[in-house]
Design a protein around this motif. Sequence first.
Motif, PDB file in Angstrom:
ATOM      1  N   LEU A 102       0.836  -1.198   0.000  1.00  0.00           N
ATOM      2  CA  LEU A 102       0.000   0.000   0.000  1.00  0.00           C
ATOM      3  C   LEU A 102       0.873   1.251   0.000  1.00  0.00           C
ATOM      4  CD1 LEU A 102      -2.644  -1.025   2.712  1.00  0.00           C
ATOM      5  CD2 LEU A 102      -2.943  -1.056   0.226  1.00  0.00           C
ATOM      6  N   SER A 103       0.297   2.357  -0.425  1.00  0.00           N
ATOM      7  CA  SER A 103       1.034   3.626  -0.410  1.00  0.00           C
ATOM      8  C   SER A 103       1.208   4.102   1.031  1.00  0.00           C
ATOM      9  CB  SER A 103       0.273   4.686  -1.208  1.00  0.00           C
ATOM     10  OG  SER A 103      -0.905   5.072  -0.512  1.00  0.00           O
ATOM     11  N   ASP A 104       2.109   5.040   1.231  1.00  0.00           N
ATOM     12  CA  ASP A 104       2.332   5.598   2.571  1.00  0.00           C
ATOM     13  C   ASP A 104       1.057   6.214   3.127  1.00  0.00           C
ATOM     14  OD1 ASP A 104       4.966   4.793   2.552  1.00  0.00           O
ATOM     15  OD2 ASP A 104       5.779   6.773   2.077  1.00  0.00           O
ATOM     16  N   SER A 105       0.291   6.913   2.290  1.00  0.00           N
ATOM     17  CA  SER A 105      -0.936   7.548   2.777  1.00  0.00           C
ATOM     18  C   SER A 105      -1.984   6.493   3.128  1.00  0.00           C
ATOM     19  CB  SER A 105      -1.490   8.555   1.768  1.00  0.00           C
ATOM     20  OG  SER A 105      -1.902   7.917   0.581  1.00  0.00           O
ATOM     21  N   GLN A 106      -2.044   5.391   2.386  1.00  0.00           N
ATOM     22  CA  GLN A 106      -2.982   4.323   2.718  1.00  0.00           C
ATOM     23  C   GLN A 106      -2.587   3.647   4.031  1.00  0.00           C
ATOM     24  OE1 GLN A 106      -2.533   2.261  -1.072  1.00  0.00           O
ATOM     25  NE2 GLN A 106      -4.724   2.549  -1.464  1.00  0.00           N
ATOM     26  N   ILE A 107      -1.294   3.414   4.213  1.00  0.00           N
ATOM     27  CA  ILE A 107      -0.808   2.832   5.474  1.00  0.00           C
ATOM     28  C   ILE A 107      -1.163   3.754   6.637  1.00  0.00           C
ATOM     29  CG2 ILE A 107       1.282   2.283   6.812  1.00  0.00           C
ATOM     30  CD1 ILE A 107       0.840   0.092   4.871  1.00  0.00           C
ATOM     31  N   ARG A 108      -0.970   5.057   6.452  1.00  0.00           N
ATOM     32  CA  ARG A 108      -1.291   6.036   7.489  1.00  0.00           C
ATOM     33  C   ARG A 108      -2.793   6.005   7.807  1.00  0.00           C
ATOM     34  NH1 ARG A 108       1.790   9.486   5.815  1.00  0.00           N
ATOM     35  NH2 ARG A 108       0.489  10.339   4.159  1.00  0.00           N
ATOM     36  N   ASP A 109      -3.635   5.945   6.775  1.00  0.00           N
ATOM     37  CA  ASP A 109      -5.081   5.883   6.987  1.00  0.00           C
ATOM     38  C   ASP A 109      -5.483   4.601   7.706  1.00  0.00           C
ATOM     39  OD1 ASP A 109      -5.609   8.357   5.801  1.00  0.00           O
ATOM     40  OD2 ASP A 109      -5.843   7.461   3.802  1.00  0.00           O
ATOM     41  N   LEU A 110      -4.862   3.493   7.352  1.00  0.00           N
ATOM     42  CA  LEU A 110      -5.134   2.221   8.021  1.00  0.00           C
ATOM     43  C   LEU A 110      -4.714   2.291   9.477  1.00  0.00           C
ATOM     44  CD1 LEU A 110      -6.162  -0.662   7.775  1.00  0.00           C
ATOM     45  CD2 LEU A 110      -3.898  -1.328   6.938  1.00  0.00           C
ATOM     46  N   ARG A 111      -3.539   2.853   9.732  1.00  0.00           N
ATOM     47  CA  ARG A 111      -3.076   3.015  11.113  1.00  0.00           C
ATOM     48  C   ARG A 111      -4.026   3.901  11.908  1.00  0.00           C
ATOM     49  NH1 ARG A 111      -1.786   7.602  13.539  1.00  0.00           N
ATOM     50  NH2 ARG A 111      -0.501   8.285  11.824  1.00  0.00           N
ATOM     51  N   ARG A 112      -4.498   4.979  11.311  1.00  0.00           N
ATOM     52  CA  ARG A 112      -5.438   5.876  12.000  1.00  0.00           C
ATOM     53  C   ARG A 112      -6.714   5.136  12.372  1.00  0.00           C
ATOM     54  NH1 ARG A 112      -4.414  10.943   8.013  1.00  0.00           N
ATOM     55  NH2 ARG A 112      -2.683  11.842   9.176  1.00  0.00           N
ATOM     56  N   TYR A 113      -7.202   4.315  11.470  1.00  0.00           N
ATOM     57  CA  TYR A 113      -8.400   3.537  11.789  1.00  0.00           C
ATOM     58  C   TYR A 113      -8.126   2.555  12.922  1.00  0.00           C
ATOM     59  CZ  TYR A 113     -12.196   0.268  11.675  1.00  0.00           C
ATOM     60  OH  TYR A 113     -13.238  -0.549  12.064  1.00  0.00           O
ATOM     61  N   ILE A 114      -7.042   1.822  12.821  1.00  0.00           N
ATOM     62  CA  ILE A 114      -6.695   0.835  13.838  1.00  0.00           C
ATOM     63  C   ILE A 114      -6.566   1.500  15.216  1.00  0.00           C
ATOM     64  CG2 ILE A 114      -4.845  -0.703  14.655  1.00  0.00           C
ATOM     65  CD1 ILE A 114      -4.363  -1.381  11.652  1.00  0.00           C
ATOM     66  N   CYS A 115      -5.951   2.675  15.243  1.00  0.00           N
ATOM     67  CA  CYS A 115      -5.729   3.359  16.511  1.00  0.00           C
ATOM     68  C   CYS A 115      -6.925   4.192  16.967  1.00  0.00           C
ATOM     69  CB  CYS A 115      -4.490   4.249  16.398  1.00  0.00           C
ATOM     70  SG  CYS A 115      -2.955   3.291  16.268  1.00  0.00           S
ATOM     71  N   GLY A 116      -7.993   4.185  16.186  1.00  0.00           N
ATOM     72  CA  GLY A 116      -9.203   4.906  16.584  1.00  0.00           C
ATOM     73  C   GLY A 116      -9.079   6.402  16.500  1.00  0.00           C
ATOM     74  N   GLU A 117      -8.230   6.886  15.609  1.00  0.00           N
ATOM     75  CA  GLU A 117      -8.023   8.330  15.480  1.00  0.00           C
ATOM     76  C   GLU A 117      -9.061   8.959  14.578  1.00  0.00           C
ATOM     77  OE1 GLU A 117      -3.991   8.927  14.172  1.00  0.00           O
ATOM     78  OE2 GLU A 117      -3.228   7.735  15.802  1.00  0.00           O
TER      79      GLU A 117
END
Length: 117
Positions: A102-117
């Motif tokens: 995945l792209s860096d922005s997709q990874i960041r969005d996935l991380r934000r979802y996982i972390c509940g941000e």
Amino acid sequence: MKTNLLVFLIAFLAGAAPPPTAASEEGEIGVQLFQQRGCGACHDRTMDQTRYRLGPSLEQIAEAYKGHEADLELFLKGGCEPIVDEARFEIMHGEIVKIKGLSDSQIRDLRRYICGE
């Protein structure tokens, strides 16, 4: 709860994306990636599923990476070992291979979802 897990598991095993759910506009990409990649087959928002040989909850993951969110992104890119439930990582290894593309922005969005941000 069991029905949702079963739906996600069947969709995951069939290689299909689970049916979409409502998401806030801000976190929509992360939610979509989580669903499309079948992450919900093993990870629930609140329920620890390790006793079922599945993954820790997203709350557990978020708590473990609190203050170290960049490490979660690095993990999702395949760049380091997990800090949550390391013993089961071998099960997820094949999924990380797919996610790290995945792209860096997709990874960041996935991380934000996982972390509940």
